[in-house]
Design a protein around this motif. Sequence first.
Motif, PDB file in Angstrom:
ATOM      1  N   ALA A   1       0.961  -1.110  -0.111  1.00 40.85           N
ATOM      2  CA  ALA A   1       0.017   0.044   0.032  1.00 40.85           C
ATOM      3  C   ALA A   1       0.977   1.133  -0.092  1.00 40.85           C
ATOM      4  N   THR A   2       2.218   1.310   0.391  1.00 39.68           N
ATOM      5  CA  THR A   2       2.915   2.436   0.583  1.00 39.68           C
ATOM      6  C   THR A   2       4.409   1.772   0.230  1.00 39.68           C
ATOM      7  N   ALA A   3       5.271   2.752  -0.020  1.00 39.49           N
ATOM      8  CA  ALA A   3       6.625   2.417  -0.381  1.00 39.49           C
ATOM      9  C   ALA A   3       7.267   1.880   0.710  1.00 39.49           C
ATOM     10  N   PRO A   4       8.264   0.866   0.557  1.00 39.65           N
ATOM     11  CA  PRO A   4       9.005   0.300   1.685  1.00 39.65           C
ATOM     12  C   PRO A   4       9.816   1.192   2.517  1.00 39.65           C
TER      13      PRO A   4
ATOM     14  N   TRP B   1      12.172  13.007  -5.141  1.00 39.37           N
ATOM     15  CA  TRP B   1      10.840  12.571  -5.788  1.00 39.37           C
ATOM     16  C   TRP B   1       9.976  13.844  -5.378  1.00 39.37           C
ATOM     17  N   ALA B   2      10.046  14.399  -4.122  1.00 40.09           N
ATOM     18  CA  ALA B   2       9.256  15.468  -3.564  1.00 40.09           C
ATOM     19  C   ALA B   2       9.535  16.567  -4.278  1.00 40.09           C
TER      20      ALA B   2
ATOM     21  N   ASP C   1       4.935   7.442  -1.369  1.00 39.07           N
ATOM     22  CA  ASP C   1       3.971   6.606  -0.745  1.00 39.07           C
ATOM     23  C   ASP C   1       2.754   6.617  -1.436  1.00 39.07           C
ATOM     24  N   LYS C   2       1.995   7.530  -2.039  1.00 39.01           N
ATOM     25  CA  LYS C   2       0.989   7.567  -2.696  1.00 39.01           C
ATOM     26  C   LYS C   2       1.064   6.983  -4.130  1.00 39.01           C
ATOM     27  N   ASP C   3       2.208   7.271  -4.767  1.00 38.69           N
ATOM     28  CA  ASP C   3       2.352   6.791  -6.028  1.00 38.69           C
ATOM     29  C   ASP C   3       2.950   5.338  -6.176  1.00 38.69           C
TER      30      ASP C   3
END
Length: 75
Positions: A21-24, A55-56, A63-65
């Motif tokens: 569901a989210t990035a590790p 990325w930010a 986490d979203k993508d």
Amino acid sequence: MSVIAAATPVWAASEDRPRPATAPAGTVETRYCMWMAATTGTLIEHVQCWTRDHWARQGVDVDKDWPKEGVRTEG
């Protein structure tokens, strides 16, 4: 045609695995590799590996993508 037919079962099997569901979790140096949209003039997508901070700065919430675009982590 035989190359595509031979590769299809491997690709299909990888799609059956559940996606997180989210990035590790990682460190500040961890690079998150995600699919990038094709650039103007091409239809080829590519994978880009950057830190969460990078990325930010590009306007991406890792986490979203991650569930849709995530490929792997490095470091």
